[in-house]
Design an enzyme around this catalytic site. Sequence first.
Site, mmCIF file in Angstrom:
data_model
loop_
_atom_site.group_PDB
_atom_site.id
_atom_site.type_symbol
_atom_site.label_atom_id
_atom_site.label_comp_id
_atom_site.label_asym_id
_atom_site.label_seq_id
_atom_site.Cartn_x
_atom_site.Cartn_y
_atom_site.Cartn_z
ATOM 1 N N GLU A 55 0.743 -1.056 -0.192
ATOM 2 C CA GLU A 55 -0.041 0.237 0.047
ATOM 3 C C GLU A 55 0.833 1.158 0.038
ATOM 4 O O GLU A 55 0.415 2.147 -0.686
ATOM 5 C CB GLU A 55 -0.992 -0.003 1.162
ATOM 6 N N CYS A 64 -2.467 -3.569 7.502
ATOM 7 C CA CYS A 64 -1.739 -3.786 8.712
ATOM 8 C C CYS A 64 -2.222 -2.775 9.792
ATOM 9 O O CYS A 64 -2.331 -1.612 9.220
ATOM 10 C CB CYS A 64 -0.250 -4.159 8.750
ATOM 11 N N ALA A 75 9.683 -36.857 -9.391
ATOM 12 C CA ALA A 75 9.901 -36.840 -11.040
ATOM 13 C C ALA A 75 9.836 -38.321 -11.315
ATOM 14 O O ALA A 75 10.796 -39.110 -10.887
ATOM 15 C CB ALA A 75 11.013 -36.014 -11.145
ATOM 16 N N ARG A 123 11.954 -24.281 -5.858
ATOM 17 C CA ARG A 123 13.176 -23.705 -4.688
ATOM 18 C C ARG A 123 13.257 -22.155 -4.520
ATOM 19 O O ARG A 123 13.650 -22.129 -3.286
ATOM 20 C CB ARG A 123 14.561 -24.378 -5.543
ATOM 21 N N THR A 160 19.902 -39.751 -0.891
ATOM 22 C CA THR A 160 20.029 -38.749 -2.101
ATOM 23 C C THR A 160 21.403 -37.998 -2.119
ATOM 24 O O THR A 160 22.122 -37.995 -3.196
ATOM 25 C CB THR A 160 18.980 -37.836 -2.327
ATOM 26 N N GLY A 166 14.576 -38.620 -1.172
ATOM 27 C CA GLY A 166 14.180 -39.720 -1.945
ATOM 28 C C GLY A 166 12.933 -40.456 -1.779
ATOM 29 O O GLY A 166 12.240 -39.978 -0.852
HETATM 30 N N1 LIG Z 1 16.308 -37.728 -11.562
HETATM 31 C C1 LIG Z 1 15.584 -36.708 -11.503
HETATM 32 C C2 LIG Z 1 15.446 -35.615 -10.591
HETATM 33 N N2 LIG Z 1 16.243 -35.873 -9.245
HETATM 34 C C3 LIG Z 1 16.071 -35.312 -8.155
HETATM 35 C C4 LIG Z 1 17.069 -35.603 -7.155
HETATM 36 O O1 LIG Z 1 17.138 -36.724 -6.998
HETATM 37 C C5 LIG Z 1 18.476 -34.871 -7.505
HETATM 38 O O2 LIG Z 1 19.367 -35.221 -6.658
HETATM 39 C C6 LIG Z 1 18.360 -33.265 -7.485
HETATM 40 O O3 LIG Z 1 17.552 -32.722 -8.179
HETATM 41 C C7 LIG Z 1 19.811 -32.672 -7.963
HETATM 42 O O4 LIG Z 1 19.808 -31.399 -7.655
HETATM 43 P P1 LIG Z 1 20.773 -30.393 -8.177
HETATM 44 O O5 LIG Z 1 22.241 -31.037 -8.078
HETATM 45 O O6 LIG Z 1 20.585 -29.195 -7.564
HETATM 46 O O7 LIG Z 1 20.540 -30.196 -9.814
HETATM 47 N N3 LIG Z 1 14.575 -34.654 -10.472
HETATM 48 C C8 LIG Z 1 13.817 -34.347 -11.549
HETATM 49 O O8 LIG Z 1 13.005 -33.583 -11.803
HETATM 50 N N4 LIG Z 1 13.853 -35.132 -12.721
HETATM 51 C C9 LIG Z 1 14.788 -36.328 -12.639
HETATM 52 O O9 LIG Z 1 14.684 -36.890 -13.860
#
Ligand SMILES: Nc1c(/N=C/[C@@H](O)[C@H](O)[C@H](O)COP(=O)(O)O)[nH]c(=O)[nH]c1=O
Length: 363
Positions: free
Chosen positions: A52, A75, A154, A184, A196, A294
């Site tokens: 505002e 507010c 994914a 992100r 992961t 994961g």
């Molecule tokens: N395997 C895949 C993904 N995999 C996602 C996570 O397992 C990866 O570790 C993570 O995105 C890596 O993060 P970065 O290093 O910051 O790029 N995520 C996707 O969208 N598509 C995929 O095919």
Amino acid sequence: MNDQYFMDLALTLAKSVSGQTNPNPPVGSVVVKDSQIVGLGAHLKAGEPHAEVHALQMAGEKAKGATIYVTLEPCSHHGRTPPCADLIIEKELSRVVIATTDPNEKVAGKGIERLRNAGLQVDVGIRKEEAQHVNKQFFHFIEHKTPYVTLKSATSLDGKIATVSGESQWITNEEAREDVHFYRHTHDAILVGVNTVIKDNPSLTTRTPLGGKNPTRIIMDTHLRTPLDANVVTKDDAPTWIVVGNQVSPEQKEPYLAYPHVEIIQLEESSIQVKTLLKALANRKVMSLFVEGGAEVNGSFLKARAVQQIITYIAPKLIGGKGAPTSIGGDGFANLSDSLELSIISAEKMGTDIKIIAEPKTI
Ligand SMILES: Nc1c(/N=C/[C@@H](O)[C@H](O)[C@H](O)COP(=O)(O)O)[nH]c(=O)[nH]c1=O
């Protein structure tokens, strides 16, 4: 011209600052005089002027007798900036149109009351649902005192996140992977499990063509197995919080002290419970959490029913394999009646892939 037209513009302004106003909500505002837009603005950063204030500054003298549209109730309390309700009164506007009231019970309705007591016409509820959607992370955090959780997967068409040999990069296409980085940017923190980190050595930073805010990286790592040479440890482009159980010794933690951006959060329990983790994050002002797996981590969040939004990217490929992991592991639900019922919010093509957004059905 009607109220919806101008409130839609205010909502567009609010959406455009999603992710950069935390811990404040993203708010947009438009000032209109004789059906002409004379001022507009958005809250750009916590601690800076509210939407505002920007809109009224632009309106100048034209604010007198004008109507102001704002996506969230102005507010009425002295935060880091003076109350917007007082400013609207001081500038002698004649009408205020509000999409939704503030969820914070301490302030809800006070701004509206002050404006009405000063003789202004105040209309509430124009585009209410849309405004609540724009503020969903903020509203959830205020109401539940726990972060708004987005669970992202994914997968292949048959639901796999990797092949039986563990190969996973990449399943989804470039466009879908870039879309992930928008989430992100708009979440305070991103969480993955230590498996992961060991398997993919991810950086978990926001890499869109124009950059973006890096979320705090949170590693669920009960026994502190995060490798010291992992990107999340050696690269300091974002804080890294490693959440561990109570059996981890000071000696185990010691080597990580060499990295100032790395912090170890030790919980009282031996195995990390999602609810305890979320409470600890809320206490550190984490309002929104992006869970990128994961499978076991996703499984723990599903079991705790601690999910407010599910984003799934599906690639048109079949991987198969009994041992190939699917997007949600863990114990799962034995009875269908216990499964988490969802509402599909949207399903769209993303190049060759599909993106589905779903939300748990409100009970
Ligand atoms: N395997 C895949 C993904 N995999 C996602 C996570 O397992 C990866 O570790 C993570 O995105 C890596 O993060 P970065 O290093 O910051 O790029 N995520 C996707 O969208 N598509 C995929 O095919």
